[in-house]
Write an enzyme that holds these catalytic residues in place. Structure first.
Site, mmCIF file in Angstrom:
data_model
loop_
_atom_site.group_PDB
_atom_site.id
_atom_site.type_symbol
_atom_site.label_atom_id
_atom_site.label_comp_id
_atom_site.label_asym_id
_atom_site.label_seq_id
_atom_site.Cartn_x
_atom_site.Cartn_y
_atom_site.Cartn_z
ATOM 1 N N CYS A 1 -13.417 -13.357 18.661
ATOM 2 C CA CYS A 1 -12.681 -12.332 17.915
ATOM 3 C C CYS A 1 -11.666 -11.616 18.796
ATOM 4 O O CYS A 1 -11.075 -10.622 18.377
ATOM 5 C CB CYS A 1 -13.646 -11.323 17.289
ATOM 6 S SG CYS A 1 -14.664 -10.433 18.483
ATOM 7 N N CYS B 1 0.832 -1.208 0.000
ATOM 8 C CA CYS B 1 0.000 0.000 0.000
ATOM 9 C C CYS B 1 0.866 1.258 0.000
ATOM 10 O O CYS B 1 1.822 1.366 0.781
ATOM 11 C CB CYS B 1 -0.918 -0.004 1.220
ATOM 12 S SG CYS B 1 -1.958 1.468 1.365
#
Length: 680
Positions: A627, A261
């Site tokens: 999570c 990126c």
């Protein structure tokens, strides 16, 4: 696309607590820097000075070689301005500002009350406008300018200094020659603030920072990787650990790569692009292992037997103390299940909008701040999400739409939310606004439909609250359908503007497949799905179960779950709204006896009352979908103490290039195993 690494000799990502190779760095809630020995800042006053320091976000920008911006008070002047408490002084040779009156000037300019005067020979700034400087520097509104010839401070992003170093986040500290006395305990630490040390990086924290050791002391170093030898500068200290900026990577890890990126160094969306994907998967498994052993006190197969946890273990990811006995038995933690192609996996983008140089920008927040980094593409988003955001920016700019300013609570467009069906190709666009009227709304809708023919739904969500919560309570359909559709396996789901749906559909199928495997359903079992949401796991399990009961505290989600059951023609599922710890006992009174309980709680983990209810119901199996590795370990400890054994754990990488990791865990009731030897 071209890749970008970091700057200087420290490749990779630099985040809010880390400096660049040149320039002073600021860390903590108040940062001080300056030219002259008498300058002071206290508490919310920040100082920036000489050559290289920039403090952004809550640190203010100011001027040339000693210009400083501090807290809510700004100083402008030449060489002797002081600010104390909320009284700030700025000037050349005696200009003063006291209380809420600031004075700045050359030869006697004064400002009193809320009127500030600064200038050469009588220049004035009135109201909230301050003037300070040599030849016309101005500060207007919340942007103050101080300095020589054009130094500026603008709203929440303030800069100070001459040439380069920068810090971002809500807490900035720049060091000055005059500093508050250090606490007594700092004298006993093996490291000192502002000093440079060689640090061996031994792990990765739950925030993605390198965990370094200097003389046995732990320092968190953003951008550093395990196995690297680094030169770091200490910036902030606590009694048992501290934070340091990465100055130089002296020995580079073989797992370090150049991030794909181009805005990775600025954006806070990813934390691990500078680490190879194979190494990311290993690090995420280790995160689960460390938490199971340190927090859950569970022995993991293949790991050294855990001993007494050190009192200096301070990171969620820090390694515990081990003895030297290797263990072949324990809880099995499998290798992390990763993606074949770990890019372009997100089906939902939630993009904040702002303005820069008079134009609309949309992107993601810089790490630890609310400063928006404009972006043209995000490599973890589905390509359609990028296209929608780009077109909405163009259309909004053409129609003269103003972005929301959270400081002023003014402007219209807050967020653009895009949802994409990976299997169906359906696209939903949600415009989140600070107001219930969108100017030229018909042109807006027509522009989106023309530019994006794949769009099936355009919605308008109204959020007029001063909050960082994205959605408001009211959603209207501007055009098209109220929902779009997508699949998990063979199960079809309707997805509305505000309904939760897993953002990585490819890995969701892997995650739920592992949950189905651990449930070991043969077709006749009764399953309870706590935290069922819109019924994703419930309906996935209902394909193999006798009966499935789903419970969720959010009534809107239960309504969606029932619709999804009807959509798939499933009659063996039942949904009810309410707290699971209340609903489950009521189902028991009605004769429901679960063989399997599945929990998929939010990040904070299971409610203790629900864990107590599970222990009372005593299902044969519990499947825990997590999570958060830390709250998972905590909850497993409670279930183990209540008579369950942890059989195995499978981490699943739902969010490549970030620090987040999901896990699926199988627990079995103690009566089904001879004993549970994996707890000490």
């Amino acid at each position: 696309m071209k890749a970008k690494s970091g700057s200087g000799s420290a490749p990779g990502k630099h985040k809010s607590r880390q400096d660049k190779p040149v320039g002073d760095r600021a860390g903590g809630a108040a940062r001080t820097a300056g030219d002259f020995g008498g300058n002071r800042t206290e508490e919310t006053a920040r100082r920036t000075g000489n050559s290289g320091v920039r403090a952004e976000d809550t640190a203010q920008r100011a001027g040339n070689s000693g210009g400083r911006a501090e807290g809510t008070a700004r100083r402008a002047g030449n060489s002797g301005g002081r600010a104390e408490g909320t009284a700030r002084r700025a000037g050349n040779s005696g200009g003063r500002a006291e209380g809420t009156a600031r004075r700045a000037g050359n030869s006697g300019g004064r400002a009193e009350g809320t009127t500030r005067r600064a200038g050469d020979s009588g220049g004035r700034a009135e109201g909230t406008t301050r003037r300070a400087g040599d030849s016309g520097g101005r500060a207007e509104g919340t942007a103050r300018r101080a300095g020589d010839s054009g130094g500026r401070a603008e709203r929440t992003a303030r800069r100070a200094g001459n040439s380069g170093g920068r810090t971002e986040g809500t807490a900035q500290r720049a060091r000055n020659s005059v500093r508050k006395a250090a606490p007594a305990w700092m004298a006993d630490l093996p490291v000192k603030i502002g000093q440079q040390y060689e640090a061996e990086i031994v792990g990765i924290s739950h925030d993605g920072e390198g965990v370094g050791r200097v003389n046995g002391f732990t320092l968190f170093v953003a951008g550093a990787l395990p196995g690297e030898r680094t030169l770091v500068r200490v910036e902030h200290l606590k009694k048992q650990y501290g934070y340091a900026g990465l100055v130089e990577v002296m020995e580079v890890s073989p797992d370090r790569i150049v991030p794909e990126c181009t805005i990775y160094d600025e954006c806070g969306g990813c934390q691990l692009q500078h680490l190879s994907y194979e190494a990311q998967l290993r690090a995420k498994r280790q995160q689960v292992v460390d938490n199971l052993q340190r927090i859950g006190k569970l022995q993991v197969a293949g790991e050294a037997r855990i001993g007494r946890v050190s009192t200096t273990a301070i990171s969620e990811n820090s390694a515990p103390d081990f003895d030297e006995t290797n263990m072949d038995e324990g809880v099995i933690v499998h290798p992390t299940l990763g993606m074949t192609d770990p890019w372009r996996y997100r089906n939902k983008a939630q993009v904040p909008f702002g303005e820069e140089r008079g134009g609309l920008i949309g992107g993601f927040y810089a790490q630890g701040s609310h400063r928006i980094i404009d972006m043209d593409e995000c490599l973890i988003q589905h390509e359609s999400n990028d296209e929608v955001v780009a077109r909405v920016k163009e259309i909004g700019a053409r129609l003269g739409i103003r972005a929301y300013d959270e400081e002023l609570n003014a402007g219209l467009l807050r967020h653009v939310v895009v949802k994409v069906g990976f299997r169906t190709g359906d696209i939903m666009v949600v415009l989140v606004t600070n107001g219930n009227v969108i100017p030229r709304v018909d042109e807006w809708v027509a522009g989106i439909r023309e530019a994006l023919p794949g769009v099936k739904s355009i919605c308008h969500n109204i959020n007029v609250k001063q909050t960082n919560v994205i959605f408001g309570d009211e959603t209207r359909v501007l055009w098209g359908s109220e929902v779009i559709y997508d699949y998990i396996g063979d199960v079809k789901f309707a997805i509305s503007a505000r309904s939760f749906f897993q953002v990585n559909p490819v890995q969701t199928e892997v995650l739920y497949g592992k949950a189905l495997e651990y449930a070991a359903l043969t077709g006749g079992e009764t399953v309870v799905d706590a935290y069922c949401g819109i019924g994703t796991i419930s309906l996935f399990l209902a394909q193999k179960a006798g009966q499935v009961y789903g419970v969720e505290i959010v009534e809107e989600a239960i309504a969606d779950a029932r619709k999804n059951a009807d959509l798939n023609g499933m009659t063996n599922v039942h949904f009810e709204a309410g707290p699971a710890e209340d609903v489950l006992p009521e189902w028991t009174r009605q004769g429901v006896r679960p063989d399997v309980v599945v929990v998929d709680p939010p990040r904070k983990g299971c409610d203790p009352a629900l864990l107590a209810t599970i222990l009372e119901l005593r299902p044969q199996r519990v499947v825990y979908v997590s999570c958060s590795a830390s709250t998972l370990a905590r909850d497993l400890r409670a279930l183990v103490d209540g008579g369950y054994g942890v059989a195995e754990v499978t981490p699943v990488d739902m969010f490549p290039h970030t620090v987040h990791i999901e896990s699926v865990v199988l627990l079995v009731r103690d009566e089904t195993v001879e004993k549970n030897p994996y707890v000490y």
